[in-house]
Design a protein around this motif. Structure first.
Motif, short mmCIF file in Angstrom:
data_model
loop_
_atom_site.label_atom_id
_atom_site.label_comp_id
_atom_site.label_asym_id
_atom_site.label_seq_id
_atom_site.Cartn_x
_atom_site.Cartn_y
_atom_site.Cartn_z
N GLY A 313 -57.90 -37.82 -41.78
CA GLY A 313 -56.96 -38.92 -41.87
C GLY A 313 -56.57 -39.42 -40.51
N SER A 314 -55.94 -40.57 -40.49
CA SER A 314 -55.49 -41.13 -39.22
C SER A 314 -54.55 -40.16 -38.52
CB SER A 314 -54.78 -42.46 -39.48
OG SER A 314 -54.28 -43.00 -38.29
N HIS A 315 -54.78 -39.95 -37.25
CA HIS A 315 -54.00 -39.03 -36.43
C HIS A 315 -54.06 -37.59 -36.93
CE1 HIS A 315 -52.23 -42.34 -34.11
NE2 HIS A 315 -52.09 -42.97 -35.26
N ALA A 316 -55.17 -37.20 -37.53
CA ALA A 316 -55.36 -35.81 -37.96
C ALA A 316 -55.42 -34.90 -36.74
CB ALA A 316 -56.63 -35.69 -38.78
N GLN A 317 -54.85 -33.70 -36.89
CA GLN A 317 -54.75 -32.78 -35.75
C GLN A 317 -55.04 -31.35 -36.18
OE1 GLN A 317 -50.68 -33.62 -34.73
NE2 GLN A 317 -51.22 -35.27 -33.31
N GLY A 318 -55.75 -30.63 -35.35
CA GLY A 318 -55.97 -29.21 -35.56
C GLY A 318 -56.78 -28.87 -36.78
N GLY A 319 -58.08 -29.12 -36.72
CA GLY A 319 -58.94 -28.81 -37.87
C GLY A 319 -58.89 -27.34 -38.25
N GLY A 320 -58.86 -26.47 -37.27
CA GLY A 320 -58.74 -25.04 -37.53
C GLY A 320 -57.32 -24.55 -37.50
N LEU A 321 -56.62 -24.89 -36.41
CA LEU A 321 -55.28 -24.34 -36.18
C LEU A 321 -54.41 -25.37 -35.49
CD1 LEU A 321 -54.58 -20.80 -34.75
CD2 LEU A 321 -53.27 -22.76 -33.94
N PHE A 322 -53.18 -25.56 -36.02
CA PHE A 322 -52.19 -26.44 -35.43
C PHE A 322 -50.96 -25.61 -35.09
CE2 PHE A 322 -48.34 -28.96 -35.85
CZ PHE A 322 -48.61 -30.11 -35.12
N THR A 333 -61.28 -13.07 -32.62
CA THR A 333 -61.20 -14.00 -33.75
C THR A 333 -61.84 -15.32 -33.38
OG1 THR A 333 -59.15 -12.99 -34.59
CG2 THR A 333 -59.61 -15.26 -35.26
N PRO A 334 -63.06 -15.58 -33.83
CA PRO A 334 -63.70 -16.85 -33.51
C PRO A 334 -63.06 -18.02 -34.24
CG PRO A 334 -65.07 -15.61 -35.03
CD PRO A 334 -63.94 -14.70 -34.63
N VAL A 335 -62.99 -19.15 -33.57
CA VAL A 335 -62.58 -20.43 -34.15
C VAL A 335 -63.80 -21.31 -34.10
CG1 VAL A 335 -60.99 -22.37 -33.98
CG2 VAL A 335 -60.22 -20.07 -33.34
N ALA A 336 -64.47 -21.51 -35.26
CA ALA A 336 -65.80 -22.11 -35.23
C ALA A 336 -66.04 -23.02 -36.42
CB ALA A 336 -66.87 -21.02 -35.21
N GLY A 337 -66.72 -24.13 -36.17
CA GLY A 337 -67.16 -25.03 -37.23
C GLY A 337 -66.04 -25.75 -37.93
N THR A 343 -59.13 -41.76 -37.18
CA THR A 343 -58.74 -42.50 -35.99
C THR A 343 -57.72 -41.71 -35.18
OG1 THR A 343 -59.11 -44.58 -37.14
CG2 THR A 343 -57.78 -44.66 -35.14
N ASN A 344 -57.97 -41.56 -33.91
CA ASN A 344 -57.09 -40.80 -33.02
C ASN A 344 -56.95 -39.34 -33.43
OD1 ASN A 344 -56.36 -43.06 -31.30
ND2 ASN A 344 -55.07 -43.78 -32.98
N SER A 345 -57.98 -38.76 -34.01
CA SER A 345 -57.93 -37.34 -34.35
C SER A 345 -58.02 -36.49 -33.08
CB SER A 345 -59.04 -36.97 -35.32
OG SER A 345 -60.30 -37.01 -34.69
N ARG A 346 -57.37 -35.31 -33.13
CA ARG A 346 -57.29 -34.45 -31.96
C ARG A 346 -57.45 -32.98 -32.35
NH1 ARG A 346 -57.59 -38.82 -30.04
NH2 ARG A 346 -56.19 -39.86 -28.53
N GLY A 347 -58.20 -32.25 -31.55
CA GLY A 347 -58.29 -30.81 -31.69
C GLY A 347 -59.09 -30.34 -32.88
N GLY A 348 -60.39 -30.46 -32.81
CA GLY A 348 -61.23 -30.01 -33.91
C GLY A 348 -61.06 -28.53 -34.23
N GLY A 349 -60.91 -27.72 -33.19
CA GLY A 349 -60.68 -26.30 -33.38
C GLY A 349 -59.21 -25.96 -33.37
N ILE A 350 -58.52 -26.32 -32.25
CA ILE A 350 -57.12 -25.94 -32.04
C ILE A 350 -56.36 -27.12 -31.47
CG2 ILE A 350 -55.56 -24.44 -30.75
CD1 ILE A 350 -57.84 -22.37 -30.65
N PHE A 381 -57.30 -29.16 -28.13
CA PHE A 381 -56.53 -30.25 -27.56
C PHE A 381 -55.11 -29.75 -27.32
CE2 PHE A 381 -53.90 -33.97 -27.25
CZ PHE A 381 -54.70 -34.88 -26.55
N LYS A 382 -54.69 -29.77 -26.08
CA LYS A 382 -53.34 -29.33 -25.71
C LYS A 382 -52.53 -30.55 -25.36
CE LYS A 382 -52.34 -27.28 -21.72
NZ LYS A 382 -51.08 -27.92 -21.26
N ALA A 383 -51.66 -30.99 -26.33
CA ALA A 383 -50.79 -32.11 -26.04
C ALA A 383 -49.70 -31.68 -25.07
CB ALA A 383 -50.18 -32.65 -27.33
N SER A 384 -49.18 -30.46 -25.26
CA SER A 384 -48.24 -29.82 -24.35
C SER A 384 -48.32 -28.33 -24.66
CB SER A 384 -46.82 -30.38 -24.53
OG SER A 384 -46.40 -30.28 -25.87
N GLY A 385 -47.37 -27.54 -24.17
CA GLY A 385 -47.46 -26.12 -24.40
C GLY A 385 -48.45 -25.46 -23.47
N THR A 386 -48.85 -24.23 -23.84
CA THR A 386 -49.70 -23.43 -22.97
C THR A 386 -50.85 -22.82 -23.75
OG1 THR A 386 -47.76 -22.83 -21.64
CG2 THR A 386 -49.73 -21.47 -21.38
#
Length: 412
Positions: A313-322, A333-337, A343-350, A381-386
């Protein structure tokens, strides 16, 4: 000493009891109110919005007096009424229910018999022993979950059992916990070799909604459950603390429309996954977050997998982990696939934001994808944080590994 069943509580045929106590009907279930601020867990009566299931025997049953006061009820048929009576006998006084092997108990009530629950509310220490049994809600029945576990003394253990097709609805209840809801102060749930499948909650926790309780899941499967948030599990402190430990289990193929296709964990909660596979869960909708996990508490994953989860979806974030303003530690612990797509999606894995911290140790982030117009951060994708990494390569992600430009130290 043997007593006829008529001398005790009105237990129907098909049950045998041992070590009886005083039996009282369960009290009215505690009401609860879902709320909109999902990971911050503000409670209200409105649906969440985004912040971020025989033939009775012919012989009468007997009851045996034993030295212990704990009830033991043997269900000798596969009938719904016998199941209801057995659980009703122990729900408030405690005890054990042994089901007939390989039965399917189908709940058919046109009106939920125990507030918005299909079975009596658990207010004491209760164990239900299945041997390949299934409890399911009939397609023609009213919408209800199976169990509510209520208060400090509420403690339910399920062994070798399947719960399927529960539905906690907003119209007949609070919409929390499609199969099981932990309510009040400090209830507990243990699942051993148990499956929760194809359950639905209109708000939180497609299989389990844990509000201020303790959940332990061992060698069990949560599959194809559905909710607005926490497609399989939602963990909330609800004014206290909520915890969940998951060991050697599978959380797969579950769905959400706002956040966390698999597990949602709010501020003030603690969740630990060990040797557990979190796979093929999804969130679909605008601002979809955390296909596998969305969390703002403290979460630890050890020797587990976060694989093949999706946000769309639009602005979807964190396919694996948000993660937002919480702490996540992944070890071996692998984060894979995993995929985020829109539109404007971020962080396929994390995806990490707020004051969140994600620590990766010997945890490969690979073959994740951020797809769609202006997509970024295929791996992380790290918008902020560490985000910190110890021997945790981020490789072969699309369209890039850690965003462009990358803000993850040592990752390009």
């Amino acid at each position: 000493m043997r007593l006829s069943i008529s001398r005790l509580a009105p237990i129907p045929m098909g049950l045998t009891l041992a070590a009886f106590g005083v039996v009282t009907p369960p009290a009215t279930a505690q009401a609860g109110t879902p709320g909109p601020d999902l990971l911050g867990v503000s409670q209200s009566a409105t649906a969440p919005t985004n912040p971020v299931v025989g033939t009775p025997p012919t012989e009468a049953s007997k009851t045996t007096l034993a030295t212990s006061q704990a009830l033991m009820v043997n269900v000798t048929s596969c009938s719904e009424s016998d199941l209801q009576a057995a659980i009703g006998a122990v729900a408030t006084v405690g005890g054990t229910v042994n089901l007939r092997p390989r039965c399917t108990y189908t709940l058919t009530d046109a009106t939920p018999p125990n507030d918005d629950n299909g079975l009596p509310v658990i207010k004491n220490n209760v164990t239900i022993n299945g041997r390949g049994d299934t409890i399911t809600r009939a397609a023609t029945a009213a919408n209800f979950r199976f169990f509510e576990i209520d208060g400090t003394n509420g403690n339910l253990t399920l062994n070798n059992l399947t719960l399927s097709n529960g539905h906690a609805s907003n119209s007949l209840g609070n919409g929390r916990g499609g199969a099981i809801w932990l309510s009040g102060i400090g209830p507990a749930l243990t699942l051993n070799d148990t499956s929760l499948t194809t359950n639905t909650a209109d708000t939180y926790g497609g299989a389990i909604d844990n509000d201020n309780g303790v959940v332990s899941v061992n060698r069990s499967t949560l599959h194809n459950n559905r909710a607005s948030a926490g497609g399989a599990v939602f963990v909330s402190p609800f004014g206290g603390s909520g915890t969940a430990t998951v060991d050697r289990s599978r959380i797969t193929g579950s769905h959400a429309t706002i956040l966390a296709g698999g597990i949602a964990a709010a501020v003030g909660t603690t969740v630990t996954l060990t040797r557990t596979r979190l796979a093929d869960n999804d969130v679909t909708g605008t601002n979809a977050q955390g296909g596998g996990i969305a969390q703002a508490g403290t979460m630890t994953l050890k020797r587990s997998e976060v694989i093949g989860n999706t946000t769309t979806g639009s602005h979807a974030q964190g396919g694996g982990l948000f993660d937002t303003s919480g702490t996540v530690k992944l070890t071996d612990t692998p984060v894979a696939g995993n995929t985020t797509n829109g539109t404007n999606s971020r962080g396929g894995g994390i995806f990490d934001t707020g004051s969140g911290t994600v620590d990766l140790t010997h945890s490969l982030v690979t073959n994740n994808r951020a797809l769609g117009t202006d997509a970024d951060g295929g791996g992380i994708f790290k918008a902020s944080g560490t985000v910190t990494r110890i021997v945790s390569p981020v490789a072969r992600n699309q369209p890039n590994n850690c965003g462009n430009p990358s803000t993850v130290s040592g990752c390009s």
